[in-house]
Write an enzyme that holds these catalytic residues in place. Structure first.
Site, PDB file in Angstrom:
ATOM      1  N   LYS A 178     -13.612  -5.998   9.934  1.00 40.00           N
ATOM      2  CA  LYS A 178     -14.285  -5.040   9.053  1.00 40.00           C
ATOM      3  C   LYS A 178     -15.771  -4.953   9.407  1.00 40.00           C
ATOM      4  CE  LYS A 178     -10.929  -5.800   5.370  1.00 40.00           C
ATOM      5  NZ  LYS A 178     -10.528  -6.709   4.296  1.00 40.00           N
ATOM      6  N   VAL A 219       0.830  -1.210   0.000  1.00 40.75           N
ATOM      7  CA  VAL A 219       0.000   0.000   0.000  1.00 40.75           C
ATOM      8  C   VAL A 219       0.865   1.261   0.000  1.00 40.75           C
ATOM      9  CG1 VAL A 219      -1.898   1.213   1.137  1.00 40.75           C
ATOM     10  CG2 VAL A 219      -1.801  -1.279   1.261  1.00 40.75           C
TER      11      VAL A 219
END
Ligand code: NAP
Ligand code: HSE
Length: 405
Positions: free
Chosen positions: A203, A12
């Site tokens: 999540k 990332v």
């Protein structure tokens, strides 16, 4: 000039640098500022990297970043849990804005970090922590102004979805496709978090806590992952004209909630059946807006970096939602109300196990030492207890919810 301290230069982090470089002009036109990565924290200064940076940009000393008064935004993409909690807390306390993609730290310290950010009047944003590149948290927070959200549901882990898609569509072997997912940068450093469902659970905890405006903790969510799925299960499921997905789902029920992460067998015609490879989809229901579905890349370098940078742009332009987005609602855990039909496969099965399973089975099939049942409608927590009582070792069974649509 806006200076960023970047923590992490892996999948990332390198995507963030790549996009900032390519979109330099557009970002300046939009925000009126140049964005400069002033320092990058890594673990190993001598590691060979695909991305070429000025050597003095890299550091292993976080204090160099924290104490730099010119840096007012910290972007955390290390994947470390406790260290990143400390680094994020220190940054917020020093009144630096923070953006992270790290769902483990958001999930574990959600309330603490948001209240620290609010107390210090800075932003703590985490769009990339759920759904990778899909912008879903911002629309969810906006929907909360006008709606009661009663349900959130989704395919939330790119690695699991990639593995299941390739096993179903190509008959590929579990270990091989897990290795591919790691090579593609989808999986966590320790992929156990992906395949055992912890990543999906984190999540869901973030989504449900925001959506229901009450705390849904990690331990409030029932969990069953995909690590024990075999080609036998895949063939059985395909013969049902169905596919299997790891789905996280939380619902408001009466004066409480249910929350579960579980492999779910769905008809090929179901919406989620067409969410394949590393794609994710998140759906939520509001009393005014109805059902909204979001679809996109759930993992990967550029989609995730894109989500991180949209948070950064929101901070620079002042367009993020100020204040703490969490609510104080108190909700009962009603997971004991989760009921459904389940597929259960047990390997190395013995007569006693078969006799017990038949009591809850609508269909039983034995092939050699493998026995499969389709249960009648049962309580999920009861099924879990039954499996525990039978002492079936964790690696000897796989079970999944069956949805008939
Ligand atoms: P990664 O490729 O493993 O990169 C991690 C980077 O952080 C590396 O540069 C590493 O340094 C650095 N790092 C790790 N621990 C450190 C420590 N203790 N001190 C200093 N630096 C440290 O990870 P990633 O895939 O980019 O993921 C980063 C975060 O984004 C994770 O929280 C992940 O869950 C989240 N995320 C990832 C994706 C995805 O598709 N990959 C999608 C959404 C969210 P070295 O390079 O020196 O080893
Ligand atoms: N390991 C995670 C996944 C990265 O596979 O979905 C994105 O959160």
């Amino acid at each position: 000039m806006k200076n960023i301290g970047l923590l992490g230069l892996g999948t990332v982090g390198s995507g963030i640098i790549e996009i900032l470089e390519i979109r330099k002009e557009e970002i300046k036109n939009l925000t009126g500022h140049d964005i400069r990565i002033k320092k990058v924290l890594v673990r190993d200064l001598n590691k060979k990297r695909d991305i070429i940076l000025e050597p003095d940009l890299l550091t292993t000393n976080y204090d160099e970043i924290l104490s730099d008064e010119e840096i007012d935004i910290i972007v955390e993409v290390t994947g470390d849990l406790e260290m990143s909690y400390k680094y994020i807390s220190d940054a917020l306390t020093r009144r630096k804005h923070v953006v992270t993609a790290n769902k483990a730290v958001v999930s574990k310290y959600f309330e603490k970090l948001l209240s620290l950010a609010a107390d210090n009047n800075v932003a703590f944003l985490y769009e990339a922590s759920v759904g990778g590149g899909i912008p879903v948290l911002k629309p969810l927070k906006e929907a909360l102004f006008l709606n009661e959200i009663t349900e959130v549901q989704g395919i939330l882990n790119g690695t699991c979805n990639y593995i299941l898609t390739r096993m179903i569509d190509e008959g590929r072997n579990y270990e091989d496709v897990l290795r591919n997912a790691q090579e593609l940068g989808y999986a966590e450093v320790d992929p156990t978090a992906d395949i055992e469902g912890h990543d999906t659970l984190r999540k869901l905890r973030i989504l449900a806590t925001l959506a229901f405006q009450g705390q849904i903790r990690e331990e409030d969510i029932l969990l069953n992952g995909i690590s024990t799925i075999t080609s036998y299960d895949i063939d059985y499921i395909k013969n049902m004209n169905s596919t299997v997905k790891l789905i996280g789902e939380a619902k408001i029920v009466e004066d409480g909630f249910t929350a579960v992460v579980q492999p779910t067998i769905i008809k090929n015609s179901n919406y989620f059946a067409n969410v394949n490879m590393a794609y994710n989809s998140v759906a939520f229901k509001g009393n005014n807006v109805g059902e909204l579905k979001f679809y996109g890349a759930g993992a990967g370098k550029l989609p995730t970096a894109n989500a991180v940078l949209s948070d950064v742009l929101d901070i620079i332009m002042g367009t993020y939602r100020k204040g703490n987005p969490l609510g104080q609602r108190v909700l009962k855990n009603l997971n004991s109300k989760i009921r459904g039909k389940y597929y259960l496969r047990v390997s190395d099965c013995n007569a006693e196990i078969i006799r017990t399973l038949k009591r809850i089975a609508e269909i039983t099939m034995s092939v050699g030492s493998i026995t499969t049942i389709i249960t009648e409608e049962v309580q999920l927590t009861g099924l879990g207890r039954l499996i525990d009582d039978l002492n079936i070792g964790n690696d000897r069974y796989f079970f999944a919810r069956i949805l008939n649509y």
